[in-house]
Design a protein around this motif. Structure first.
Motif, PDB file in Angstrom:
ATOM      1  N   ILE A   1      -8.936  13.304  15.736  1.00  0.00           N
ATOM      2  CA  ILE A   1      -8.614  11.860  16.019  1.00  0.00           C
ATOM      3  C   ILE A   1      -9.687  11.165  15.352  1.00  0.00           C
ATOM      4  N   THR A   2     -10.662  11.506  14.878  1.00  0.00           N
ATOM      5  CA  THR A   2     -11.723  10.806  14.369  1.00  0.00           C
ATOM      6  C   THR A   2     -11.838  10.903  12.609  1.00  0.00           C
ATOM      7  N   LEU A   3     -11.613  11.912  12.157  1.00  0.00           N
ATOM      8  CA  LEU A   3     -11.893  12.372  10.780  1.00  0.00           C
ATOM      9  C   LEU A   3     -10.396  12.545  10.019  1.00  0.00           C
ATOM     10  N   SER A   4      -9.749  13.501  10.640  1.00  0.00           N
ATOM     11  CA  SER A   4      -8.420  13.998   9.835  1.00  0.00           C
ATOM     12  C   SER A   4      -7.392  12.854   9.471  1.00  0.00           C
TER      13      SER A   4
ATOM     14  N   HIS B   1      -0.142  10.085  22.001  1.00  0.00           N
ATOM     15  CA  HIS B   1       0.094  11.477  21.877  1.00  0.00           C
ATOM     16  C   HIS B   1      -1.549  12.041  21.671  1.00  0.00           C
ATOM     17  N   ALA B   2      -2.150  11.899  21.029  1.00  0.00           N
ATOM     18  CA  ALA B   2      -3.654  12.655  20.707  1.00  0.00           C
ATOM     19  C   ALA B   2      -4.453  12.336  21.985  1.00  0.00           C
ATOM     20  N   LEU B   3      -4.548  11.128  22.591  1.00  0.00           N
ATOM     21  CA  LEU B   3      -5.509  10.882  23.702  1.00  0.00           C
ATOM     22  C   LEU B   3      -5.010  11.534  24.878  1.00  0.00           C
ATOM     23  N   PRO B   4      -3.838  11.509  25.290  1.00  0.00           N
ATOM     24  CA  PRO B   4      -3.146  12.023  26.624  1.00  0.00           C
ATOM     25  C   PRO B   4      -3.473  13.561  26.384  1.00  0.00           C
ATOM     26  N   LEU B   5      -3.329  14.130  25.082  1.00  0.00           N
ATOM     27  CA  LEU B   5      -3.404  15.559  24.698  1.00  0.00           C
ATOM     28  C   LEU B   5      -4.839  16.035  25.004  1.00  0.00           C
TER      29      LEU B   5
END
Length: 431
Positions: A9-12, A80-84
Motif C-alpha cells: 500500500i505504501t511502497l510498492s 480493494h487494498a484497504l478493504p483487504l
C-alpha cells in the motif's frame, strides 16, 4: 502478512524500490500472490471468503491496470487494498492470532489511513494522554517567561493561528534583528517522528524542547529557575501540584515533559483527505483525486513522503525517520541556482552520506505553511514542485554528489502540477 500488505500500500505501488524503472505495480502483484499463498491454509481454516475475494479483486485490478503513470492509486486503495487490510485484520483477530502488539502499528485500527493507526507510545514513553500534564504543557507553550528577556515563547515561532508555524523564512530570535538558523516547520504531527529538528539531532520531543529553551539564539532560558517561580503563582500552582505533588519534582524536566505532552496532542487528522479516506466520497474534487494519484505515482512524492503521515516515517515498520539530500538551493530562483551552505545532518553525523541531508517533513498542511524547505527559501508550492520536477539541485546543474533525489526531470505538465497542489490543499486541517 500484515506488514507485507502495508508495504504494498505504501511502497510498492509508489515505485519506491525502483522509481525510474516504474516496476512497483508488478512487484505489488507478486507480493499479493505470495500473501495469498501464505494465507491459503488460514483462510481455509477460518472459512473466510471475504479475504479471499478481496485478494482476488486486488490482483485482478493490478492485472488490468499496468501503466504506472496512469494508475488510479486512490481507487485501488479505497475499493480493494484497504478493504483487504480491514478483512485480514478481522480474520486474524477471529482466529486469536494477534501476537504482535508492541510495534508502531496499531493492528486494531481499521486501516493504514485511520487516525489511530500509529501507537503513540512507540514514539514517546507514557504517551497515554495525561490530561493534567497536557494542560500544563499547553500553558507553558505560550509562556514568555521561559525566555531570558520575557519576549519569546514556543508559540512565537509555532503560532496555532498559522498551523503552528510563523510564516517566516527563518524565525526571529531572542535578540533584535537576529534570526534563527532554519525555518520553523509546523508542529502538527511532529510527534510521529523518531528524530527532531531538521537535522535530527534530538531523538525526542522532550530533548527538542530542552534544546530550544536553552538555545542562545532562540530563548536563552533558565527553565529550572522559571518553573520554580511559576509554581508559586496562583495560575500555575494547581496544575503543577497535579503532576508534581512532590516539590522535588518541580524542575526543568517537568517543563520539557509538559510541553512535549501538549505537542503530542497536535494530530487532528481532520482534513478533506482524511474525511475521504474515512468514507466521505464527496470530500475530494476530481483535481485533488488526480493530484493524489500523481503524488503517489508519476511525481514520486510518495517515495519520500510516506503514507499515511506523508513525512519521512518509513513503512512498513515505521521505526526510522528518513533524511534526504535534495540539493536545496539558497533561493527559489531556479534559473540562477545557488547552492545552500547549510551542511544539515552532517554537523552531528559527519559522514559524506549526510552532507546537506535534512529530515523529510510532513506535507500535511503544506498549502498553508509557506515558506518551504529547511532554509525557508521557497515562497510557494509552485516553486517547490518546479524544483522537484527539474531533478533537485543536481538536475539544475549543481554539484550534489550524494543527492538522494533522482536528477532526471519528472516532465510534469502544468495541469499535473496544479493537480498536485490541489491534493496538498486537501491535506489542510481546519483550525
Amino acid at each position: 502478512m500484515r506488514l507485507e500488505l502495508v508495504r504494498v500500500i505504501t511502497l510498492s505501488i509508489t515505485g519506491f524500490d525502483a522509481p525510474l524503472l516504474k516496476s512497483g505495480l508488478d512487484e505489488a502483484h507478486v507480493s499479493l500472490q505470495t500473501i495469498e499463498t501464505v494465507l491459503r491454509p488460514y483462510m481455509a481454516h477460518a472459512g473466510n471468503d471475504s479475504v479471499r475475494r478481496s485478494l482476488a479483486s486486488c490482483e485482478a485490478w493490478l492485472t488490468d491496470h499496468r501503466d504506472f503513470d496512469t494508475f488510479d492509486h486512490l481507487r485501488f486503495l479505497t475499493e480493494h487494498a484497504l478493504p483487504l487490510q480491514e478483512q485480514l485484520g478481522g480474520m486474524i483477530a477471529g482466529m486469536g492470532l494477534e501476537i504482535n502488539e508492541k510495534g508502531v502499528l496499531n493492528y486494531r485500527a481499521k486501516n493504514i489511513f485511520s487516525p489511530d493507526i500509529l501507537n503513540m507510545n512507540a514514539f514517546r514513553k507514557n504517551a497515554g494522554g495525561d490530561s493534567a500534564l497536557t494542560e500544563l504543557g499547553r500553558k507553558l507553550f505560550f509562556e514568555t517567561r521561559l525566555s531570558a528577556n520575557g519576549t519569546r515563547s514556543c508559540a512565537s515561532c509555532h503560532n496555532p493561528a498559522l498551523h503552528f508555524t510563523d510564516g517566516l523564512p527563518k524565525s526571529n530570535g531572542i535578540h533584535p534583528g537576529q534570526a534563527t538558523r532554519r525555518n520553523a516547520p509546523t508542529l502538527l504531527y511532529s510527534s510521529f517522528q523518531h528524530a527532531q529538528f531538521w537535522d535530527g539531532r534530538s531523538a525526542t520531543l522532550e530533548d527538542q524542547v530542552r534544546a530550544v529553551i536553552h538555545d542562545s539564539l532562540e530563548m536563552n532560558g533558565k527553565p529550572i529557575e522559571t518553573i520554580r517561580k511559576l509554581a508559586r503563582s496562583r495560575s500555575y500552582r494547581r496544575l503543577i501540584r497535579k503532576v508534581a505533588p512532590d516539590r522535588r519534582d518541580v524542575n526543568d524536566t517537568l517543563v520539557y515533559r509538559a510541553i512535549a505532552a501538549y505537542v503530542g496532542t497536535l494530530k487532528p487528522f481532520n482534513s478533506n483527505f482524511d474525511r475521504y479516506m474515512a468514507g466521505d466520497r464527496a470530500a475530494l474534487t476530481d483535481g485533488q483525486k488526480r493530484g493524489f494519484n500523481l503524488f503517489m505515482g508519476k511525481a514520486q512524492c510518495g517515495t519520500c513522503h510516506f503514507a499515511p503521515l506523508f513525512n519521512g516515517l518509513i513503512p512498513p515498520l515505521y521505526t526510522l525517520t528518513e533524511f534526504e539530500i535534495l540539493g536545496t538551493t539558497a533561493t527559489d530562483d531556479l534559473e540562477h541556482p545557488q547552492a545552500d551552505a547549510d551542511s544539515g545532518r552532517f554537523e552531528t553525523r559527519p559522514t559524506p552520506y549526510y552532507q546537506r541531508a535534512f529530515k523529510t517533513p510532513t506535507v500535511r498542511n503544506a498549502a498553508v505553511t509557506a515558506p518551504y524547505m529547511h532554509n525557508g527559501a521557497f515562497a510557494s508550492l509552485e516553486k517547490v514542485i518546479d524544483f522537484y520536477d527539474r531533478g533537485g539541485g543536481a538536475g539544475l546543474g549543481l554539484d550534489v554528489p550524494h543527492q538522494t533525489l533522482a536528477a532526471e526531470p519528472l516532465n510534469l505538465t502544468d495541469q499535473e502540477k496544479s493537480d498536485i497542489i490541489a491534493f496538498l490543499e486537501a491535506l489542510t486541517d481546519p483550525l
